[in-house]
Design a protein around this motif. Structure first.
Motif, PDB file in Angstrom:
ATOM      1  N   ALA A   1      36.694  47.068  43.952  1.00  0.00           N
ATOM      2  CA  ALA A   1      37.412  47.256  45.207  1.00  0.00           C
ATOM      3  C   ALA A   1      36.452  47.383  46.385  1.00  0.00           C
ATOM      4  O   ALA A   1      36.771  46.994  47.495  1.00  0.00           O
ATOM      5  CB  ALA A   1      38.287  48.491  45.102  1.00  0.00           C
TER       6      ALA A   1
ATOM      7  N   GLU B   1      34.139  42.100  54.086  1.00  0.00           N
ATOM      8  CA  GLU B   1      34.822  41.968  55.371  1.00  0.00           C
ATOM      9  C   GLU B   1      33.999  42.565  56.514  1.00  0.00           C
ATOM     10  O   GLU B   1      33.845  41.943  57.555  1.00  0.00           O
ATOM     11  CB  GLU B   1      36.197  42.635  55.310  1.00  0.00           C
ATOM     12  CG  GLU B   1      37.167  41.800  54.513  1.00  0.00           C
ATOM     13  CD  GLU B   1      38.566  42.383  54.480  1.00  0.00           C
ATOM     14  OE1 GLU B   1      38.755  43.482  55.036  1.00  0.00           O
ATOM     15  OE2 GLU B   1      39.450  41.735  53.905  1.00  0.00           O
TER      16      GLU B   1
ATOM     17  N   LYS C   1      49.330  31.315  39.253  1.00  0.00           N
ATOM     18  CA  LYS C   1      48.085  32.027  39.005  1.00  0.00           C
ATOM     19  C   LYS C   1      47.065  31.093  38.351  1.00  0.00           C
ATOM     20  O   LYS C   1      45.899  31.049  38.740  1.00  0.00           O
ATOM     21  CB  LYS C   1      48.378  33.207  38.093  1.00  0.00           C
ATOM     22  CG  LYS C   1      47.168  34.025  37.789  1.00  0.00           C
ATOM     23  CD  LYS C   1      47.549  35.407  37.348  1.00  0.00           C
ATOM     24  CE  LYS C   1      46.301  36.245  37.221  1.00  0.00           C
ATOM     25  NZ  LYS C   1      46.560  37.650  37.264  1.00  0.00           N
TER      26      LYS C   1
ATOM     27  N   GLN D   1      40.017  39.185  35.493  1.00  0.00           N
ATOM     28  CA  GLN D   1      41.145  40.095  35.615  1.00  0.00           C
ATOM     29  C   GLN D   1      42.247  39.683  34.672  1.00  0.00           C
ATOM     30  O   GLN D   1      42.471  38.516  34.446  1.00  0.00           O
ATOM     31  CB  GLN D   1      41.677  40.045  37.039  1.00  0.00           C
ATOM     32  CG  GLN D   1      40.777  40.797  37.932  1.00  0.00           C
ATOM     33  CD  GLN D   1      41.045  40.413  39.336  1.00  0.00           C
ATOM     34  OE1 GLN D   1      42.142  40.039  39.670  1.00  0.00           O
ATOM     35  NE2 GLN D   1      40.038  40.499  40.138  1.00  0.00           N
TER      36      GLN D   1
ATOM     37  N   ARG E   1      39.325  38.046  56.303  1.00  0.00           N
ATOM     38  CA  ARG E   1      40.295  38.706  55.433  1.00  0.00           C
ATOM     39  C   ARG E   1      40.081  38.187  54.017  1.00  0.00           C
ATOM     40  O   ARG E   1      40.152  36.980  53.781  1.00  0.00           O
ATOM     41  CB  ARG E   1      41.699  38.379  55.917  1.00  0.00           C
ATOM     42  CG  ARG E   1      42.803  39.004  55.091  1.00  0.00           C
ATOM     43  CD  ARG E   1      43.131  40.404  55.567  1.00  0.00           C
ATOM     44  NE  ARG E   1      44.129  41.015  54.703  1.00  0.00           N
ATOM     45  CZ  ARG E   1      44.520  42.265  54.811  1.00  0.00           C
ATOM     46  NH1 ARG E   1      43.999  43.032  55.732  1.00  0.00           N
ATOM     47  NH2 ARG E   1      45.420  42.775  54.001  1.00  0.00           N
ATOM     48  N   LEU E   2      39.801  39.120  53.115  1.00  0.00           N
ATOM     49  CA  LEU E   2      39.581  38.724  51.730  1.00  0.00           C
ATOM     50  C   LEU E   2      40.873  38.910  50.948  1.00  0.00           C
ATOM     51  O   LEU E   2      41.498  39.960  51.017  1.00  0.00           O
ATOM     52  CB  LEU E   2      38.477  39.590  51.122  1.00  0.00           C
ATOM     53  CG  LEU E   2      38.167  39.278  49.654  1.00  0.00           C
ATOM     54  CD1 LEU E   2      37.373  37.996  49.546  1.00  0.00           C
ATOM     55  CD2 LEU E   2      37.398  40.407  49.021  1.00  0.00           C
ATOM     56  N   ASN E   3      41.264  37.881  50.230  1.00  0.00           N
ATOM     57  CA  ASN E   3      42.404  38.010  49.333  1.00  0.00           C
ATOM     58  C   ASN E   3      41.858  38.357  47.955  1.00  0.00           C
ATOM     59  O   ASN E   3      41.223  37.533  47.295  1.00  0.00           O
ATOM     60  CB  ASN E   3      43.185  36.688  49.297  1.00  0.00           C
ATOM     61  CG  ASN E   3      44.441  36.798  48.483  1.00  0.00           C
ATOM     62  OD1 ASN E   3      44.489  37.531  47.498  1.00  0.00           O
ATOM     63  ND2 ASN E   3      45.457  36.075  48.888  1.00  0.00           N
ATOM     64  N   TYR E   4      42.100  39.599  47.556  1.00  0.00           N
ATOM     65  CA  TYR E   4      41.487  40.080  46.315  1.00  0.00           C
ATOM     66  C   TYR E   4      42.159  39.461  45.095  1.00  0.00           C
ATOM     67  O   TYR E   4      41.567  39.369  44.032  1.00  0.00           O
ATOM     68  CB  TYR E   4      41.609  41.609  46.271  1.00  0.00           C
ATOM     69  CG  TYR E   4      40.809  42.268  45.191  1.00  0.00           C
ATOM     70  CD1 TYR E   4      39.438  42.433  45.326  1.00  0.00           C
ATOM     71  CD2 TYR E   4      41.419  42.701  44.028  1.00  0.00           C
ATOM     72  CE1 TYR E   4      38.697  43.027  44.333  1.00  0.00           C
ATOM     73  CE2 TYR E   4      40.680  43.304  43.019  1.00  0.00           C
ATOM     74  CZ  TYR E   4      39.316  43.465  43.186  1.00  0.00           C
ATOM     75  OH  TYR E   4      38.580  44.046  42.195  1.00  0.00           O
ATOM     76  N   THR E   5      43.413  39.052  45.249  1.00  0.00           N
ATOM     77  CA  THR E   5      44.141  38.486  44.109  1.00  0.00           C
ATOM     78  C   THR E   5      43.544  37.154  43.683  1.00  0.00           C
ATOM     79  O   THR E   5      43.341  36.908  42.505  1.00  0.00           O
ATOM     80  CB  THR E   5      45.628  38.315  44.456  1.00  0.00           C
ATOM     81  OG1 THR E   5      46.089  39.522  45.050  1.00  0.00           O
ATOM     82  CG2 THR E   5      46.440  38.021  43.217  1.00  0.00           C
TER      83      THR E   5
ATOM     84  N   ILE F   1      35.684  44.392  48.772  1.00  0.00           N
ATOM     85  CA  ILE F   1      36.566  43.994  49.872  1.00  0.00           C
ATOM     86  C   ILE F   1      35.952  44.454  51.185  1.00  0.00           C
ATOM     87  O   ILE F   1      35.764  43.668  52.114  1.00  0.00           O
ATOM     88  CB  ILE F   1      37.961  44.645  49.729  1.00  0.00           C
ATOM     89  CG1 ILE F   1      38.587  44.292  48.384  1.00  0.00           C
ATOM     90  CG2 ILE F   1      38.867  44.216  50.870  1.00  0.00           C
ATOM     91  CD1 ILE F   1      39.952  44.930  48.191  1.00  0.00           C
ATOM     92  N   ASP F   2      35.639  45.739  51.215  1.00  0.00           N
ATOM     93  CA  ASP F   2      35.142  46.336  52.434  1.00  0.00           C
ATOM     94  C   ASP F   2      33.785  45.774  52.819  1.00  0.00           C
ATOM     95  O   ASP F   2      33.523  45.457  53.969  1.00  0.00           O
ATOM     96  CB  ASP F   2      35.015  47.843  52.195  1.00  0.00           C
ATOM     97  CG  ASP F   2      35.552  48.605  53.359  1.00  0.00           C
ATOM     98  OD1 ASP F   2      36.615  48.173  53.863  1.00  0.00           O
ATOM     99  OD2 ASP F   2      34.908  49.583  53.768  1.00  0.00           O
TER     100      ASP F   2
END
Lengths: 49, 744
Positions: free
Chosen positions: B31, B38, B225, B742, B51-55, B34-35
């Motif tokens: 996690a 960005e 997916k 994941q 903007r990061l799309n983590y999915t 992300i920070d």
């Protein structure tokens, strides 16, 4: 039972509001990154110590 | 890489003076990424948004036009330890995303309607056995109609469209009886409401829609997916080429930016990224990805070369030809057309059931109506009972029986590193009794490896690996990989076409062709003993060695083939390589039925022969030459390293260096098929119990609601068993890109 005449439509209206809220959230892309959203909430960088 | 990549073709220019770029990011694992990503990217000058799309591991960046070069973003990410690849969203993926959103909207509407109508219906049911007044009941029925009619009109669209499409093509599918059931139940309920009757079926209709849409949405989400990961993998693999501009300047560009007639420079050791004609230079190229042939082909001006070939020793200048030109490609695409046309359209299990199901159900309803009239009931009652039969048999469980298993099974496949391209492939995979492998790149790894490290003294091998690190030759790269030491020697000189040399401890060290190292005698001997290997010689004073290099077997190939055979599958090899090169591989694997030197047309002929014997063939292949064979086989698999055209033909693609996914795929497919048949059986048993009840007129809306939700739940729970035991499958290899780590 006359009370049903306005209670039931009111309940429906509330339901419709919920549906509209869901449609809005879907349209504004809130379901594009569900995993990220779950993690971003934990980030506390916006809070100044 | 010192050169910078020209990303300009991927940048989208917005009207408000900002530029937009999508990147697929490799290396995201927590996690905190992300920070980090960005905030660091936003700190770059001129950056408007990141903007990061983590999915799906994609980063969208926006910046003020002209303030920063797109490569600066990629470099910043590189500095942070992530690899970024420009990402171009593909049409299929966008289409899938749109459809998934649409299904979700339909699902929301159906969910809203079914909850509210159930509220009204339960009140009516409990009122009917107590003291509800007819006026209140009518009011509730009218409200239910008011909700149900627009909701079905909206949320039923996926089924209406699919049924219409099937009927227009003069076929039936599962959606046809569903739509007939829905429409009849709605019509009858409206009619009953008008007549102030006790029973309406609005709740059954919307609940049915809700269940079915759940199944559809899950199916779509799974496929989406898979597509997203496949899209990322495609951009990670996206190749680059050195384009020679009209001014003679050499620019590194993504291959997507190349146009026909562009000139491209290919240096020794590089993979050729486009199809083209050699206009100058000469070299030897390794076309194993194209033809399966492991011997190198000498190439000179005027020759056609194909994307995926590896350039060995000379620099080539190519002229890019339009896609689909060239003799081999022409042949492959012609064969592909024939194979696709000849492939008898496989009828899916669900459609076969639907074909038999619809007439039976509709006949049963007709018989019910006639019997009731014959026994003296009114026409009104007779029609009511007949419609009840149609509602209760509306194939809710049946329509869920196959798709839910498909969703769960493709999730299980996804976790073992296999991506399904076609949903119905599971059924075909389950039927397989013969597995035909291509050799090069499928049974063997696509990269070269030293096969005799054990017979060489460790210090010689280490020295060879260190000097090899500075050579551009692909064979030297194989030697370099034998040792993790990243340091090399000083003052290494590369003699084009011969090898590399340097002075270490005042003695000259050489690595290269046997002649270059003065080891011709030994080389002749080794070559005679190992005709399928390429040779590299190493000389350092008295320390001399011949290294044998070839494409090694995938690490678990032997055990996987043994396991496949233990499961009763007949394994065969069908290779485009020389028979001498295939024989040792077949020998190691214990496969007696093998063929070498097969051209694409020969491969198809061989598959046709197997088909004529009544065998159901799974073809596993990676080369461009395998593409027609993959299309001709009942079902096909290809590794992720396969040529693009080949991957497009394969029913599923597997990741990693191991062959185990082939075994896992067959296992999961077989289990899934067993569950599909069980589910269909459950649905059948349900109908055998429910239809007589409906025939006798015992089916009230309450019974219908219980029966339908009960059968759907049982079928869904049974389908979940398809994911059991996948934990015992071997974990994916280390090389699997992290973005698939994941869980599904």
């Amino acid at each position: 039972m006359d009370v049903l005449l306005y209670l039931v439509p009111m309940a429906l209206l509330l339901g419709l509001t919920g549906l509209a809220a869901f449609m809005w959230s879907l349209k504004s892309g809130q379901y594009d990154d569900v995993e990220g959203a779950a993690l971003r909430v934990l980030s506390d960088d916006d809070i100044k110590p | 890489m010192a050169e910078t990549l020209d990303l300009s073709i991927f940048v989208k220019h917005e009207d408000n003076g900002t530029a937009h770029l999508d990147l697929a990011i490799e290396g995201i694992d927590c996690a905190a990424c992300i920070d980090e990503i960005e905030s660091c990217v936003l700190r770059l000058p001129g950056m408007v948004d990141a903007r990061l799309n983590y999915t799906n591991h994609r980063l969208a960046v926006e910046w003020k036009e002209g303030e920063i070069a797109p490569t600066a973003v990629v470099e910043e990410l590189q500095r942070l330890g992530y690899r970024a690849h420009p990402f171009q969203s593909r049409l299929v993926e966008e289409e899938e995303t749109r459809r998934a959103q649409w299904l979700l909207k339909c699902l929301a509407v159906a969910g809203f309607a079914s909850m509210n109508i159930m509220l009204l219906a339960v009140s009516v049911w409990s009122g009917n056995v107590t003291d509800i007044t007819p006026e209140t009941r009518d009011f509730f029925h009218w409200l239910a109609a008011l909700i149900a009619l627009p909701a079905v009109a909206y949320a039923g669209q996926p089924f209406f469209q699919s049924a219409m499409k099937a009927l227009r093509n003069k076929r039936t599918n599962m959606d046809v009886p569903i739509v007939i059931g829905i429409l009849l139940a709605l019509t009858m309920s409206v009619f009953e409401t008008l007549n102030h009757a006790e029973h309406t079926y609005f709740d059954s209709v919307v609940m049915l829609l809700f269940f079915l849409l759940c199944g559809r949405y899950l199916d779509q989400a799974m496929r989406r997916k898979t597509r997203a990961v496949a899209g990322n993998l495609a951009s990670l693999r996206a190749e680059v080429a050195h384009r020679i501009d009209s001014s003679g300047e050499i620019v590194l560009v993504p291959t997507a930016a190349l146009r026909p007639d562009d000139r491209v420079l290919v240096r020794p050791g590089e993979r050729i990224a486009v199809d083209g004609i050699v206009i100058s230079g000469s070299s030897e190229i390794d076309e194993s990805l194209v033809t399966g042939e492991t011997a190198h082909r000498p190439t000179r001006a005027g020759d056609q070369v194909y994307a995926g070939s590896l350039n060995y020793n000379g620099t080539l200048t190519l002229q890019v030809t339009a896609a689909g030109k060239g003799t081999l490609l022409d042949e492959v695409s012609r064969l592909l057309e024939n194979a696709a046309a000849a492939k008898s359209r496989y009828v899916q299990l669900a459609d076969r059931v639907a074909r038999a199901y619809a007439p039976v159900v509709h006949t049963a309803a007709a018989i019910t109506a006639l019997t009731w009239i014959a026994t003296g009931a009114s026409v009104h009652d007779a029609i009511l009972t007949a419609v009840a039969v149609l509602i209760i048999t509306c194939p809710c469980a049946l329509a869920l029986a196959v798709p839910v298993v498909q969703v769960v099974a493709s999730g299980a496949l996804f976790r073992s590193g296999v991506f399904l391209n076609a949903g119905d492939a599971l059924e075909r995979l389950a039927a397989v009794d013969t597995v035909v492998f291509d050799k090069t790149g499928t049974l063997t790894l696509p990269d070269m490896q030293v096969v005799n490290p054990a017979s060489i003294a460790p210090d010689i091998l280490a020295a060879a690996a260190r000097i090899a690190r500075l050579s551009h030759h692909p064979l030297a790269a194989a030697v370099a990989r034998t040792d993790g030491n990243r340091r090399s020697f000083e003052g290494v000189v590369e003699e084009p076409g011969q090898g590399v040399r340097t002075i270490v401890d005042e003695v000259e060290m050489r690595l290269g062709s046997p002649a270059f190292c003065g080891l011709e005698e030994e080389a002749r001997e080794s070559a005679a003993r190992h005709p399928d290997c390429s040779l590299i010689a190493f000389a350092w004073g008295e320390k001399r060695a011949i290294l044998l290099v070839r494409q090694a077997l995938r690490p678990d190939a032997v055990s996987v083939v043994a396991d496949l055979r233990a499961k009763g599958l007949d394994c065969r090899i069908l290779s485009g390589d020389r028979p001498e090169a295939v024989a040792p591989i077949a020998d190691v694997l214990g496969i007696s039925a093998w063929r070498g030197g097969a051209k694409p047309a020969d491969k198809i002929a061989a598959l046709e022969e197997l088909k004529a014997e009544g065998r159901k063939v799974l073809m596993v292949g990676d080369g461009l030459n395998d593409a027609p064979a993959l299309a001709a086989a009942l079902v096909s698999l290809s590794p992720i390293s396969a040529a693009d055209l080949t991957q497009a033909q394969a029913d599923a693609v597997f990741l990693g260096d191991r062959l185990a996914p082939v075994l896992a795929t067959i296992d999961i497919a077989r289990r899934a098929h067993r569950l599909m048949r069980q589910n269909l059986l459950i649905a059948l048993v349900y109908n055998l119990i429910a239809v007589p009840l409906a025939f006798l007129g015992y089916v009230t809306p309450l019974v219908a609601a219980l029966a339908m939700s009960g059968s759907s739940t049982i079928v869904t729970l049974n389908a979940l068993r398809a994911r059991a035991d996948t934990g015992t499958l071997p974990r994916r290899s280390e090389t699997t890109p992290d973005l698939v780590l994941q869980e599904a």
